[in-house]
Design a protein around this motif. Structure first.
Motif, PDB file in Angstrom:
ATOM      1  N   UNK A 136     115.727  38.974  12.324  1.00 31.94           N
ATOM      2  CA  UNK A 136     114.978  38.636  11.122  1.00 31.94           C
ATOM      3  C   UNK A 136     113.501  38.927  11.333  1.00 31.94           C
ATOM      4  N   UNK A 137     112.873  39.552  10.375  1.00 25.21           N
ATOM      5  CA  UNK A 137     111.446  39.834  10.488  1.00 25.21           C
ATOM      6  C   UNK A 137     110.668  38.524  10.607  1.00 25.21           C
ATOM      7  N   UNK A 138     109.789  38.459  11.590  1.00 27.23           N
ATOM      8  CA  UNK A 138     109.046  37.225  11.851  1.00 27.23           C
ATOM      9  C   UNK A 138     107.860  37.127  10.897  1.00 27.23           C
ATOM     10  N   UNK A 139     107.719  36.017  10.172  1.00 22.86           N
ATOM     11  CA  UNK A 139     106.608  35.870   9.224  1.00 22.86           C
ATOM     12  C   UNK A 139     105.322  35.466   9.949  1.00 22.86           C
ATOM     13  N   UNK A 140     104.707  36.408  10.613  1.00 22.04           N
ATOM     14  CA  UNK A 140     103.498  36.098  11.370  1.00 22.04           C
ATOM     15  C   UNK A 140     102.382  35.628  10.442  1.00 22.04           C
ATOM     16  N   UNK A 141     101.629  34.675  10.898  1.00 24.14           N
ATOM     17  CA  UNK A 141     100.576  34.084  10.079  1.00 24.14           C
ATOM     18  C   UNK A 141      99.456  35.093   9.835  1.00 24.14           C
ATOM     19  N   UNK A 142      99.001  35.205   8.602  1.00 26.46           N
ATOM     20  CA  UNK A 142      97.984  36.185   8.233  1.00 26.46           C
ATOM     21  C   UNK A 142      96.610  35.569   7.992  1.00 26.46           C
ATOM     22  N   UNK A 143      96.555  34.243   7.848  1.00 24.59           N
ATOM     23  CA  UNK A 143      95.279  33.596   7.524  1.00 24.59           C
ATOM     24  C   UNK A 143      95.258  32.185   8.123  1.00 24.59           C
ATOM     25  N   UNK A 144      94.085  31.770   8.604  1.00 22.26           N
ATOM     26  CA  UNK A 144      93.901  30.453   9.222  1.00 22.26           C
ATOM     27  C   UNK A 144      92.785  29.702   8.513  1.00 22.26           C
ATOM     28  N   UNK A 190     100.250  30.356  19.307  1.00 25.76           N
ATOM     29  CA  UNK A 190     100.886  31.563  19.834  1.00 25.76           C
ATOM     30  C   UNK A 190     102.232  31.836  19.170  1.00 25.76           C
ATOM     31  N   UNK A 191     102.908  30.785  18.690  1.00 25.40           N
ATOM     32  CA  UNK A 191     104.200  30.985  18.022  1.00 25.40           C
ATOM     33  C   UNK A 191     104.040  31.610  16.649  1.00 25.40           C
ATOM     34  N   UNK A 192     102.825  31.592  16.095  1.00 24.63           N
ATOM     35  CA  UNK A 192     102.584  32.101  14.749  1.00 24.63           C
ATOM     36  C   UNK A 192     101.862  33.445  14.755  1.00 24.63           C
ATOM     37  N   UNK A 193     101.707  34.027  15.938  1.00 27.49           N
ATOM     38  CA  UNK A 193     101.033  35.319  16.075  1.00 27.49           C
ATOM     39  C   UNK A 193     102.028  36.404  16.465  1.00 27.49           C
ATOM     40  N   UNK A 194     101.775  37.605  16.001  1.00 32.89           N
ATOM     41  CA  UNK A 194     102.602  38.752  16.364  1.00 32.89           C
ATOM     42  C   UNK A 194     102.392  39.048  17.850  1.00 32.89           C
ATOM     43  N   UNK A 195     103.441  38.928  18.686  1.00 30.97           N
ATOM     44  CA  UNK A 195     103.263  39.162  20.128  1.00 30.97           C
ATOM     45  C   UNK A 195     102.874  40.584  20.480  1.00 30.97           C
ATOM     46  N   UNK A 196     103.042  41.507  19.536  1.00 32.18           N
ATOM     47  CA  UNK A 196     102.594  42.877  19.787  1.00 32.18           C
ATOM     48  C   UNK A 196     101.071  42.988  19.679  1.00 32.18           C
ATOM     49  N   UNK A 197     100.439  42.017  19.010  1.00 33.12           N
ATOM     50  CA  UNK A 197      98.993  42.077  18.767  1.00 33.12           C
ATOM     51  C   UNK A 197      98.206  41.006  19.516  1.00 33.12           C
ATOM     52  N   UNK A 198      98.851  39.927  19.957  1.00 30.66           N
ATOM     53  CA  UNK A 198      98.148  38.848  20.649  1.00 30.66           C
ATOM     54  C   UNK A 198      98.881  38.481  21.932  1.00 30.66           C
ATOM     55  N   UNK A 199      98.101  38.154  22.961  1.00 35.17           N
ATOM     56  CA  UNK A 199      98.678  37.820  24.269  1.00 35.17           C
ATOM     57  C   UNK A 199      97.964  36.605  24.834  1.00 35.17           C
ATOM     58  N   UNK A 200      98.728  35.668  25.363  1.00 33.34           N
ATOM     59  CA  UNK A 200      98.137  34.485  25.989  1.00 33.34           C
ATOM     60  C   UNK A 200      97.857  34.811  27.453  1.00 33.34           C
ATOM     61  N   UNK A 205      93.529  30.516  26.791  1.00 33.50           N
ATOM     62  CA  UNK A 205      92.987  31.637  25.993  1.00 33.50           C
ATOM     63  C   UNK A 205      94.067  32.614  25.532  1.00 33.50           C
ATOM     64  N   UNK A 206      93.945  33.038  24.266  1.00 34.96           N
ATOM     65  CA  UNK A 206      94.787  34.069  23.655  1.00 34.96           C
ATOM     66  C   UNK A 206      93.858  35.178  23.169  1.00 34.96           C
ATOM     67  N   UNK A 207      94.146  36.431  23.487  1.00 33.34           N
ATOM     68  CA  UNK A 207      93.289  37.530  23.058  1.00 33.34           C
ATOM     69  C   UNK A 207      94.036  38.483  22.135  1.00 33.34           C
ATOM     70  N   UNK A 208      93.270  39.149  21.266  1.00 36.44           N
ATOM     71  CA  UNK A 208      93.825  40.160  20.364  1.00 36.44           C
ATOM     72  C   UNK A 208      93.732  41.523  21.033  1.00 36.44           C
ATOM     73  N   UNK A 209      94.792  42.296  20.924  1.00 32.48           N
ATOM     74  CA  UNK A 209      94.819  43.610  21.567  1.00 32.48           C
ATOM     75  C   UNK A 209      93.669  44.500  21.090  1.00 32.48           C
ATOM     76  N   UNK A 210      93.403  44.478  19.791  1.00 30.69           N
ATOM     77  CA  UNK A 210      92.365  45.354  19.233  1.00 30.69           C
ATOM     78  C   UNK A 210      90.962  44.970  19.678  1.00 30.69           C
TER      79      UNK A 210
END
Length: 256
Positions: A136-144, A190-200, A205-210
């Motif tokens: 199932x496509x994961x509904x990653x959070x888009x806004x905080x 971390x459970x609400x972030x796309x693991x392809x874009x964010x890493x703990x 600390x969690x960082x964004x790939x970009x």
């Protein structure tokens, strides 16, 4: 108690084995494996009391082990990611340890395994749950919604450079350098972030790939992440050191 360690990272496997020997003298390490294939071969004849099982192995995910052989003993998952799997394991009375494994969490897991009358693991239900989640496509959070003085400010996930915890507060840093307080804990974030874009990269600390501009090698095998100048804070701010146990996973994540 006899323990079986399934872990494909040599350093993480040796660290766990050393921690067990130093703190739990009644636990014997009966064997180790670094892949699904090795684990299945060992478990077909071995009968450990407790199995420490990494989720991502060199030849696939550990869930394949359950499909290929009977698993006897209590299973404790170990993972570098706070993702969908953790909730499924907790629902099935299976404990988990977040890498790098901390002694209090290890004690908790072992004590749960020592308890008599602990409910048996429903392997079929576990596999169905995990399979459904992965399909199932994961509904990653888009806004905080974050806090700035007496205001609540919406911040897009795409604009975030990193999340970090400090002095019992959790913060988000945007790519333009703004810092806000966020209510959620890093375990939840971390459970609400796309693991392809964010890493703990560590517990704090969690960082964004970009937003990863460069990486510096530190003594002891650790790494230091550098963010672009406009996303850095002067004075207090996030510790951007990648913990030693997560270095290999971090570099693999950054490369893909």
């Amino acid at each position: 108690m006899k323990a079986f360690l399934i872990e494909d990272e040599t350093m993480a496997r040796e660290q766990l084995a050393r921690t067990l020997r130093e703190n739990f003298p009644d636990i014997e390490i009966a064997g180790t494996a670094s892949s699904v294939r090795e684990a299945v071969a060992w478990l077909r004849t071995g009968r450990p009391d407790i199995i420490f099982m990494d989720v991502e192995l060199s030849d696939g995910q550990c869930f394949e082990i359950f499909k290929k052989t009977e698993v006897h003993g209590h299973v404790v998952m170990t993972t570098a990611y706070d993702n969908y799997a953790i909730k499924a394991f907790e629902a099935g009375s299976i404990d988990y340890l977040l890498k790098p494994i901390e002694l209090p969490a290890l004690r908790r897991a072992i004590e749960r395994c020592r308890q008599s009358g602990m409910p048996a693991m429903d392997v079929d239900q576990l596999i169905r749950t995990l399979s459904a989640r992965t399909q199932t496509a994961e509904p990653w959070k888009e806004r905080w919604l974050v806090h700035f003085n007496d205001r609540i400010v919406p911040v897009k996930t795409a604009d975030i450079a990193c999340f970090y915890s400090e002095s019992k507060d959790n913060h988000v840093v945007t790519r333009d350098g703004a810092t806000y307080v966020v209510d959620n804990s890093l375990d939840t974030i971390i459970t609400e972030l796309d693991p392809a874009q964010f890493f703990r990269i560590s517990r704090s600390c969690i960082v964004a790939k970009e937003s990863v501009e460069s990486i510096t090698k530190l003594f002891g095998g650790r790494l230091l992440v550098s963010l672009p100048d406009h996303a850095k804070r002067r004075g207090d701010g996030p510790d951007l050191t990648v913990s030693r146990a997560r270095v290999d996973d971090f570099l693999a994540w950054l490369e893909n």
